[in-house]
Design a protein around this motif. Structure first.
Motif: not given
Length: 454
Positions: A22, A25, A167, A413, A416
């Motif tokens: 996270v 990104w 996020t 992932r 995310v």
């Protein structure tokens, strides 16, 4: 808006892989969109004070001596057209006796000017470029100065701004380790913890406002906004049905101004059952609007098509005060009287969001809360830059930007995707940009892996 120090917590916590995914990104999202968000925050913050800035910029032109009598509004039009050589497109009818009438004039070359006319004697006070400084600010805010295609960029940026907030919340959330930062704990600006805490605290308290600004800014977007309005219209959740005749889409030059997003571009054709043509006059339209007790100030739009009714739209702060009259210019017949209460629930939500976004709906507190969101975007950007600078890798020239390394376990992932995938579906252009970013990330990592193999 990360509030936990990842140096130690990330290795001890079971979600360290997800956290780093996270964080990675969050870093790239900020890198890509913060320059655009900073520009939008600056111009948006200025636009919150449009009335005050306009008042200062045009004080010498907009102020007149108050007198009890006014001359015929048709003379206002004649005065503006005689000096500029153009045709008046719309007129802002003032509310006070010491205010000038503002007329937008369309010149033969297609450009526009704003003419200030004394309503008491039809004296032309002055002519300025259309919209002045605030029109430039508005065009910068929407990026249309770059080109019409930039409207799609605005939508992508707004979607990524929401991803940044989501996020950031994920990273701030304690998850059983330590309490998320709620106040500034570090006090030394020379050290990274100060900027980390400032970033976290700012995001914590302003994240909701920033997300709100991003969501309510979507109606301006070329794709999502059009799709939303199409859905509202098709399901009967938008503009009301007129009592007589029908609404039609206006040609670009005849689109009425000041009618809001729900009625944008909507016109009505005039009554063709009149026994003889009647000259169109501004004075008859103003008389009709005043007789219907349309509160001033209001803007009258004058179409170039003689078969199209003129519109008189009240200038409002609160959406509940919205009111638009469609008037036959020769006879003064009101063909439709549209108010906010007649809108469908989708259109009401649309208009309310825009009014709050622009800081108009709830007075000064609304304006300053939105201003706080604009300032917070700059604080987040500046603190993010300082955080990165203090932990930047020593060899930036080799393509190492300082982003957290991608976790080796693909399952991490999912954190995310769980955040960004629903947003990518809700905002398709953002989702498309996400796919491009994912492909670019995979490509870069594979190229790096290939370059280090013996």
């Amino acid at each position: 808006m990360s509030g936990n120090d990842t140096s130690g917590a990330a290795s001890a916590a079971p979600l360290s892989g997800a956290y780093r995914a996270v964080w990675r990104w969050h870093f790239y999202a900020g890198l890509l969109v913060l320059p655009f968000l900073m520009l939008m925050a600056l111009t948006g913050g200025l636009y919150l004070f449009k009335t005050e800035i306009d008042g200062l910029a045009y004080r010498s032109l907009s102020h007149v001596e108050a007198r009890p009598q006014t001359t015929s509004p048709d003379r206002w039009v004649a005065a503006a057209e005689a000096v500029t050589g153009g045709k008046v497109a719309n007129v802002l009818v003032p509310v006070r006796a010491d205010e000038a009438a503002r007329l937008t004039v369309r010149l033969p070359d297609g450009s526009k000017r704003t003419a200030f006319v004394d309503p008491h004697d039809a004296r032309l006070i002055g002519v300025t470029p259309f919209g002045g400084v605030m029109e430039t600010v508005k065009r910068l805010h929407s990026l249309v100065l770059v080109g019409s295609w930039a409207n799609y960029v605005v939508e992508i940026v707004a979607g990524w701004a929401i991803i940044l907030v989501a996020t950031g919340i994920f990273m701030w959330w304690p998850r059983g380790r330590q309490v998320g930062v709620v106040t500034l704990r570090a006090t030394d600006p020379k050290r990274r913890p100060f900027w980390r805490d400032l970033h976290a605290v700012t995001g914590l308290y302003a994240g909701a406002v920033i997300a709100f600004l991003a969501v309510t800014g979507m109606p301006w977007s070329a794709f999502w906004g059009d799709q939303y309005m199409a859905y509202v219209k098709e399901h009967g959740l938008g503009r009301p049905k007129p009592p007589a005749g029908a609404f039609a889409h206006a040609e670009h030059q005849d689109a009425p101004v000041g009618v809001g997003w729900t009625m944008e571009g909507m016109v009505m054709h005039g009554d063709h059952l009149m026994p003889a043509p009647v000259p169109a006059r501004l004075s008859s339209v103003i008389d009709a609007a005043d007789s219907r007790e349309l509160a001033r100030p209001y803007t009258i739009s004058i179409p170039t098509d003689p078969t199209v009714a003129w519109t008189a739209a009240r200038v409002v702060d609160r959406v509940e005060d919205t009111r638009i009259l469609y008037i036959q210019p020769g006879t003064g017949t009101v063909q439709a009287d549209v108010a906010y209460g007649q809108f469908g629930v989708g259109a009401k939500a649309f208009e309310w969001g825009i009014a709050v976004h622009e800081g108009r709906q709830y007075g000064w507190i609304n304006r300053y809360v939105m201003l706080g969101g604009c300032i917070a975007i700059w604080l987040l950007a500046i603190s993010g830059i300082f955080m990165w600078w203090k932990r930047r890798p020593p060899r930036l020239a080799k393509g190492q930007l300082g982003a957290p390394e991608a976790p080796a376990d693909p399952r991490t992932r999912a954190a995310v995707l769980g955040i960004v995938l629903p947003l990518g579906i809700l905002f398709p252009l953002t989702g498309l940009s996400l796919v491009v970013a994912l492909l670019a990330d995979v490509t870069v990592r594979r190229l790096r892996s290939a370059s280090v193999r013996p």
